[in-house]
Design an enzyme around this catalytic site. Structure first.
Site, PDB file in Angstrom:
ATOM      1  N   ARG A 173     -38.679  17.727  16.579  1.00 50.89           N
ATOM      2  CA  ARG A 173     -37.292  17.836  17.030  1.00 50.89           C
ATOM      3  C   ARG A 173     -36.398  18.290  15.888  1.00 50.89           C
ATOM      4  NH1 ARG A 173     -34.401  11.824  17.080  1.00 50.89           N
ATOM      5  NH2 ARG A 173     -35.074  11.177  15.001  1.00 50.89           N
TER       6      ARG A 173
ATOM      7  N   THR B 210       6.509   1.209  -2.512  1.00 54.28           N
ATOM      8  CA  THR B 210       5.568   2.321  -2.310  1.00 54.28           C
ATOM      9  C   THR B 210       6.106   3.603  -2.943  1.00 54.28           C
ATOM     10  OG1 THR B 210       6.531   2.719  -0.112  1.00 54.28           O
ATOM     11  CG2 THR B 210       4.559   1.354  -0.232  1.00 54.28           C
TER      12      THR B 210
ATOM     13  N   HIS C  78     -27.400  14.777  18.170  1.00 53.99           N
ATOM     14  CA  HIS C  78     -28.520  15.162  19.026  1.00 53.99           C
ATOM     15  C   HIS C  78     -28.491  16.651  19.385  1.00 53.99           C
ATOM     16  CE1 HIS C  78     -29.750  11.029  19.540  1.00 53.99           C
ATOM     17  NE2 HIS C  78     -28.528  10.689  19.895  1.00 53.99           N
TER      18      HIS C  78
ATOM     19  N   GLN D 164     -33.572   6.165  11.047  1.00 58.99           N
ATOM     20  CA  GLN D 164     -33.548   4.943  10.246  1.00 58.99           C
ATOM     21  C   GLN D 164     -34.466   5.073   9.032  1.00 58.99           C
ATOM     22  OE1 GLN D 164     -33.719   5.158  13.540  1.00 58.99           O
ATOM     23  NE2 GLN D 164     -32.692   3.444  14.565  1.00 58.99           N
TER      24      GLN D 164
ATOM     25  N   LYS E 173       0.824  -1.205   0.000  1.00 62.69           N
ATOM     26  CA  LYS E 173       0.000   0.000   0.000  1.00 62.69           C
ATOM     27  C   LYS E 173       0.861   1.259   0.000  1.00 62.69           C
ATOM     28  CE  LYS E 173      -3.788  -2.132   2.600  1.00 62.69           C
ATOM     29  NZ  LYS E 173      -4.712  -1.988   3.749  1.00 62.69           N
TER      30      LYS E 173
END
Length: 293
Positions: A175, A57, A246, A218, A12
């Site tokens: 809300r 790499t 929230h 959801q 990688k």
């Protein structure tokens, strides 16, 4: 006891890449993080230190820079495909290449109401992403969005959930709903206009978030994914990860004040993380598209 080398052997590299296209006085900026992962027959270097099959790499990094110079980067999906096909075509022992790209957006600074030719600003954390996988003559593309922060101040409820002795959350019929979208969608078919597709998918998700009256995050997640699959036939599958950011109503009663859904405390912890996959019935087999996601 037998000890063996597992099948998933990778090499990688990750680089930061900024290009400036200077076509006359108006400059065009690309700001990318490019990660390359090469899979193949690499047992010799792990077991004996024989590096004959290793693409360093350093070589991977320099290939990214050279490709950015030799041809315009263009859409990140096309750039990823060019790199991945190059890596799988250069050594027989490299059987699969994965190129992941994050594009960091910049906006032109407005001067006198007009966009400046060569001065830019970055607003927000949103990134356009893609992950391209090439194996043999097959290619898979998964694109997406990270860090798209959304909020609507009404049109969201949450009630009817189970309660026990540890539940303190109050039910609500009105809300603030806020989240930071991580979206990934898997393409199928060919001849795709990547820029147009990305723009339309983003638009559909935003409009659905705004207009869907939500009884839960959801439900909103599913509606966003369903809307994308309905609108864009080139998309086989959508995966969404939505943290519930929230906003709690502040109790102002100790000060003799009524808080009519106007003053909130924005909490960064704790939060709920809602995740889901929406899949087209006739979706093509994903192959290795989701590996390493």
């Amino acid at each position: 006891m037998a000890i063996t080398l597992g099948p998933n052997q990778y090499g990688k590299a990750e680089v930061r890449l900024v290009t400036v296209r200077r076509d006359g006085p108006v400059h065009h900026l690309k700001d990318l993080t490019v990660s390359t992962s090469l899979r193949g027959e690499l047992a010799a270097t792990h077991l004996t230190g024989d590096n004959a099959g290793v693409l360093a790499t350093d070589t991977q990094k320099n290939t990214v820079y050279a490709f950015a110079k030799e041809a315009p980067v263009g859409e990140i999906e096309d750039f990823g495909l060019r790199l991945a096909r190059h890596f799988t075509g250069m050594q027989d022992n490299i059987t699969e290449a994965r190129v992941k790209i994050d594009e960091h957006g910049w906006d032109r600074i407005a001067v006198g109401g007009e966009p400046h030719d060569h001065a830019f600003s970055r607003s927000g954390d949103e990134r356009r992403t893609t992950a391209v996988t090439v194996r043999g003559d097959r290619a898979w593309v998964v694109s997406g969005i990270d860090g798209l922060t959304l909020l609507k101040s009404t049109g969201s409820e949450f009630h009817g959930f189970p309660r026990d002795q540890y539940t303190t959350l109050a039910e609500t019929g009105d809300r603030i709903l806020a989240t930071a979208v991580t979206a990934r969608w898997r393409y199928q078919g060919g001849d795709i206009d990547w820029a147009a597709s990305h723009g339309e998918i983003r638009r559909v998700m935003l409009e659905t978030f705004a207009t869907k009256h939500s009884l839960s995050l959801q439900q909103t997640l599913y509606a966003m994914g369903e809307a994308v699959l309905t609108a864009r036939e080139e998309v086989a599958e959508v995966r969404l990860s939505l943290p519930n950011k929230h906003h709690f109503l502040v109790d102002l009663s100790p000060f003799g004040l009524k808080n009519d859904n106007e003053v909130f405390y924005a909490a960064d912890r704790p939060y709920g993380l809602i995740e889901g996959t929406i899949l087209r019935d006739d979706a093509e087999d994903p192959g290795p598209a989701w590996d390493l996601h």
